[in-house]
Design an enzyme around this catalytic site. Structure first.
Site, short mmCIF file in Angstrom:
data_model
loop_
_atom_site.label_atom_id
_atom_site.label_comp_id
_atom_site.label_asym_id
_atom_site.label_seq_id
_atom_site.Cartn_x
_atom_site.Cartn_y
_atom_site.Cartn_z
CB SER A 107 -0.85 -0.02 1.27
OG SER A 107 -1.44 1.24 1.48
CE1 TYR B 163 -3.64 -2.08 4.83
CE2 TYR B 163 -3.40 0.18 4.08
CZ TYR B 163 -3.58 -1.16 3.80
OH TYR B 163 -3.69 -1.57 2.50
CE LYS C 32 -1.53 -4.59 3.36
NZ LYS C 32 -1.80 -5.88 2.73
CG PHE D 122 -13.86 11.71 7.27
CD1 PHE D 122 -14.85 11.97 8.21
CD2 PHE D 122 -13.90 10.49 6.60
CE1 PHE D 122 -15.85 11.05 8.48
CE2 PHE D 122 -14.89 9.56 6.86
CZ PHE D 122 -15.87 9.84 7.80
CG ASP E 75 -7.41 9.95 6.34
OD1 ASP E 75 -7.12 8.76 6.11
OD2 ASP E 75 -8.58 10.39 6.31
N1 UDP Z 1 -13.15 10.26 3.01
C1 UDP Z 1 -14.15 11.16 3.31
N2 UDP Z 1 -15.40 10.69 3.55
C2 UDP Z 1 -15.70 9.36 3.53
C3 UDP Z 1 -14.66 8.44 3.22
C4 UDP Z 1 -13.40 8.93 2.97
O1 UDP Z 1 -13.91 12.37 3.36
O2 UDP Z 1 -16.86 8.99 3.78
C5 UDP Z 1 -11.80 10.75 2.70
C6 UDP Z 1 -10.71 10.16 3.59
O3 UDP Z 1 -10.56 10.93 4.76
C7 UDP Z 1 -9.50 10.21 2.66
C8 UDP Z 1 -10.10 10.05 1.26
O4 UDP Z 1 -11.48 10.35 1.39
O5 UDP Z 1 -8.91 11.46 2.73
C9 UDP Z 1 -9.95 8.64 0.72
O6 UDP Z 1 -10.39 7.75 1.74
P1 UDP Z 1 -10.57 6.21 1.47
O7 UDP Z 1 -11.06 5.61 2.76
O8 UDP Z 1 -11.42 6.00 0.27
O9 UDP Z 1 -9.12 5.68 1.13
P2 UDP Z 1 -7.73 5.79 1.95
O10 UDP Z 1 -6.99 6.91 1.30
O11 UDP Z 1 -8.03 6.00 3.39
O12 UDP Z 1 -7.09 4.47 1.68
#
Ligand code: UDP
Length: 335
Positions: free
Chosen positions: A117, A141, A145, A206, A283
């Protein structure tokens, strides 16, 4: 050739299994159905209901059939939960991985494609991120990895195991018959499309105060079919010259959360409601890949690189399967 796909009932694993079958491989899917769905097991694959932490079950799998190579996708994958429950991440992603490697060595299987990842990089110091970028994960996580990638290096030196680790950026989209269905859903694109289908429930954004163009996180979305094809190119490389390697997989384009929602509004024709929420722990603000290495070395050539195309494919699947794999979700031995 017989390929064992661990986690082959999950989102990426099921589509990798589907692509392997399409290209003439025989596929054995091993999955504990904790996140995966029996209904997502690609038709034509043999299905084994087992956990990668179960050494006895793994031994049985390798005893029953000659396995030529393994694609290891079974893992805990949600960044957010990895911040509050790292023990589960290290147990399943490290202990489970080691059990798998031990079974492989015992049965003299030396080829592994590993789902890694972009989370191994942590907060990027430069963009785009190439494979040599410092590895400083900011969630357990990513740490799990990275640790497993390092274990693979040692197993290579000591036991001759050959591996290709693929560092995914944000897998998204769907194939004609298989798509993304997590319980609970935490990923952006399926959450946005669910909000579109529900008409009323909003999608949370978020964090709106990141140092990015519009304050929301930027990610590099890659179509799951392009990702699946990269796995098969990796497998072919292992078959051909057997050298271990690590590759990034992304499109090199960054889209903010707000941009994704705007494209989804256009694709779906729905007014998707949003609500601002606080940042999600773990994040990074921006993750954008350089995938030049895999393009150069394996001739990987992504077909579905446009965000609109990626979201369209996901929307097609979600509209067709608004309940996801619900009806076939639990393992009962039957569909
Ligand atoms: N995100 C968001 N709302 C949601 C789900 C995700 O704002 O309901 C944001 C999350 O904080 C990240 C981006 O979208 O910045 C991608 O999140 P995702 O979980 O799809 O993938 P990740 O990058 O965490 O693997």
């Amino acid at each position: 050739m017989n390929i064992l796909v661990t986690g082959g009932a999950g989102y990426v694993g099921s589509i990798v299994a589907e692509e392997l079958l399409r290209q003439g491989y025989q596929v054995i899917v091993l999955d504990n159905l904790q996140q995966g769905h029996k209904g997502a097991v690609a038709p034509g694959a043999e299905f084994i209901f087992a956990d990668v932490c179960n050494a006895e079950a793994l031994d049985g799998v390798f005893q029953r059939a000659r396995i030529d190579a393994v694609m290891h996708m079974a893992a805990e994958t949600v960044v957010e939960y990895s911040m509050t429950d790292p023990k589960r991440y290290f147990h399943n992603n490290i202990v489970g991985g080691i059990e798998l490697l031990d079974a492989m060595l015992k049965h003299e299987v030396y080829k592994l494609v590993f789902s890694s990842s972009a989370a191994v990089y942590g907060d990027p110091q430069s963009i785009p991120v190439d494979e040599d970028h410092p590895k400083l994960p900011v969630n357990s996580y990513g740490e799990s990895k990275l640790m497993f990638e390092r274990i693979l290096e040692w197993y290579g030196k000591a036991y001759g195991l050959k591996h290709i680790s693929l560092r995914y950026f944000n897998a998204a989209g769907a194939s004609e018959s298989l798509g993304e269905d997590h319980r609970p859903e935490t990923h952006l694109i399926p959450s946005v499309l669910k909000a579109a289908l529900s008409k009323n429930s909003p999608v949370s954004i978020f964090g709106t105060d990141y140092p990015t163009k519009d304050g929301t996180c930027v990610r590099d979305y890659i179509h799951v079919t392009d990702l699946a094809i990269a796995h098969i190119l990796a497998l072919k490389r292992l078959e051909k010259d057997g050298s271990s390697c690590i590759y990034n997989l992304g499109n090199g384009n960054g889209f903010s959360v707000k941009e994704v929602i705007e494209v989804a509004k256009k694709v779906t024709g729905c007014n998707i409601k949003t609500v601002s929420a606080s940042r999600r722990p773990g994040d990074p603000a921006v993750l954008i890949a350089s995938s030049e290495k895999i393009k150069r070395e394996l001739n990987w050539n992504p077909q579905y690189y446009e965000l609109k195309t990626i979201i369209e494919s996901a929307w097609k699947w979600h509209s067709k399967s608004p309940e996801g794999f619900k009806k076939r979700n639990s393992f009962t031995g039957k569909n």
